[in-house]
Design an enzyme around this catalytic site. Sequence first.
Site, PDB file in Angstrom:
ATOM      1  N   GLY A  49      19.057 -20.725 -11.019  1.00 49.16           N
ATOM      2  CA  GLY A  49      20.278 -20.652 -10.194  1.00 49.16           C
ATOM      3  C   GLY A  49      19.970 -20.954  -8.744  1.00 49.16           C
ATOM      4  O   GLY A  49      18.928 -21.544  -8.438  1.00 49.16           O
ATOM      5  N   ASN A  50      20.862 -20.582  -7.852  1.00 50.79           N
ATOM      6  CA  ASN A  50      20.608 -20.755  -6.420  1.00 50.79           C
ATOM      7  C   ASN A  50      21.381 -19.691  -5.645  1.00 50.79           C
ATOM      8  O   ASN A  50      22.060 -18.858  -6.235  1.00 50.79           O
ATOM      9  CB  ASN A  50      20.962 -22.182  -5.973  1.00 50.79           C
ATOM     10  CG  ASN A  50      22.414 -22.494  -6.237  1.00 50.79           C
ATOM     11  OD1 ASN A  50      23.295 -21.930  -5.618  1.00 50.79           O
ATOM     12  ND2 ASN A  50      22.668 -23.398  -7.197  1.00 50.79           N
ATOM     13  N   TYR A  51      21.279 -19.743  -4.313  1.00 52.98           N
ATOM     14  CA  TYR A  51      21.797 -18.647  -3.486  1.00 52.98           C
ATOM     15  C   TYR A  51      23.276 -18.770  -3.120  1.00 52.98           C
ATOM     16  O   TYR A  51      23.758 -18.005  -2.301  1.00 52.98           O
ATOM     17  CB  TYR A  51      20.982 -18.562  -2.187  1.00 52.98           C
ATOM     18  CG  TYR A  51      19.538 -18.201  -2.397  1.00 52.98           C
ATOM     19  CD1 TYR A  51      19.189 -16.932  -2.825  1.00 52.98           C
ATOM     20  CD2 TYR A  51      18.533 -19.132  -2.169  1.00 52.98           C
ATOM     21  CE1 TYR A  51      17.863 -16.593  -3.024  1.00 52.98           C
ATOM     22  CE2 TYR A  51      17.199 -18.800  -2.367  1.00 52.98           C
ATOM     23  CZ  TYR A  51      16.866 -17.535  -2.786  1.00 52.98           C
ATOM     24  OH  TYR A  51      15.570 -17.192  -2.985  1.00 52.98           O
TER      25      TYR A  51
END
Length: 397
Positions: free
Chosen positions: A208-210
């Site tokens: 995923g990412n932020y």
Amino acid sequence: MLKGKHIILGISGGIAAYKSVYLLRLLIKAGAEVQVVITPSGKEFITPVTLSALSGKPVISEFFTANTGEWHSHVDLGLWADAMIIAPATASTIAKMANGVADNMLITTYLSAKAHVFVAPAMDLDMFAHPTTQRNIDMLRSYGNHIIEPTSGELASHLVGKGRMAEPESIVAQLEDFFKKGEDLKDKHVLITAGPTYEKIDPVRFIGNYSTGKMGYALAEEVANRGAKVTLVSGPVSIKAKHPSISVISIESAREMHDQCIRQFPLSDIAIMCAAVADYAPENTATKKIKREKDEIPVIKLVKNPDIAASLGQIKTESQKLIGFALETNNEIVNAQDKLKRKNLDAIVLNSLQDKGAGFGTDTNKISIFFANGNRQDFPLKAKTEVAKDIIDAILK
Ligand code: PMT
């Protein structure tokens, strides 16, 4: 723009309350129907007789009229209004609004209001600059309230600084501008992507990412405020869309986001690709949790995800506009311009992680917009809600 509009004018107890009489006159002159709600301390500064003579309506201050027992329904008032203006908004009223301290009619009406709320702070410079007041104002902003910035000049204390309530003409102009913008995207359909994508490795892990969705959701609210119907294809986030014209389609993976966008794009006039989409996904998702083996380190083979923006760029018609984002860490301008061309976008919004307060997670962003016709617009660091306005203004221009 104000003709026939129902406006609640909330007045709290500050010296600038004298300006509210003039504000009321301007609103009435512009054709608005105005209901004044005043706090008990507001009445120390300006009399309800003056206000009711100008508005042509009894001024409301208490929850009920003592001699008749008539109940004033803040709920009905909240539903009646097209907009609520609180001018002046003292430090105490702002604090009560931010924290839901519903101990007077103005605050209960504010909490019941379905319409947009405009807040015009007025106080001494040190009270305005105090971190508590600033935090409360930020909270109001984050709830979607419009803050009408006070100006600098000589204050009632004879000190000079920021805290003077905006002039009534300027407040009316901002209100007119708001109602005008409400028509900007009437009957348009806008597709927006927001948040991260999760690419499953096994039942407990993902790539995923932020991204928090703050930028994409701010765009959705802004576009809906301007009259559009919005389809928001959103990755997993913890925020919620507020405007009734926003339909949220929740997805997890880039593939799911792609499929939804392909389905929705032909129905859209504008698409804004704000999501942080994973470029790669595991080729296979393990059906059981991958165990920690003693000597073996698992290898996860990745495959390319579809490029959603580029796919829409290929099927875009003459009448549709496609806007992308570029999140960069280096070589920003070259990379953004390359994506603009490669994905056949009409414009790309560049934000760089090199800029403090820009990009993922923050409530602020700093952007530059590059247009397919070669034009470029740069903006300073601002709240994401304000950045959303800049982006939509720029696209419409
Ligand atoms: O959500 P927040 O915490 O508020 O953060 C906002 C943000 C940083 C996520 C947002 O401002 C932003 O920059 N979004 C785009 C992030 C990104 O993925 O950028 P990119 O440069 O990798 O992608 C370029 C464009 O192609 C983007 O419009 C992206 O949505 C799109 N894309 C990318 C990959 C892919 N497989 N499909 C795509 O459509």
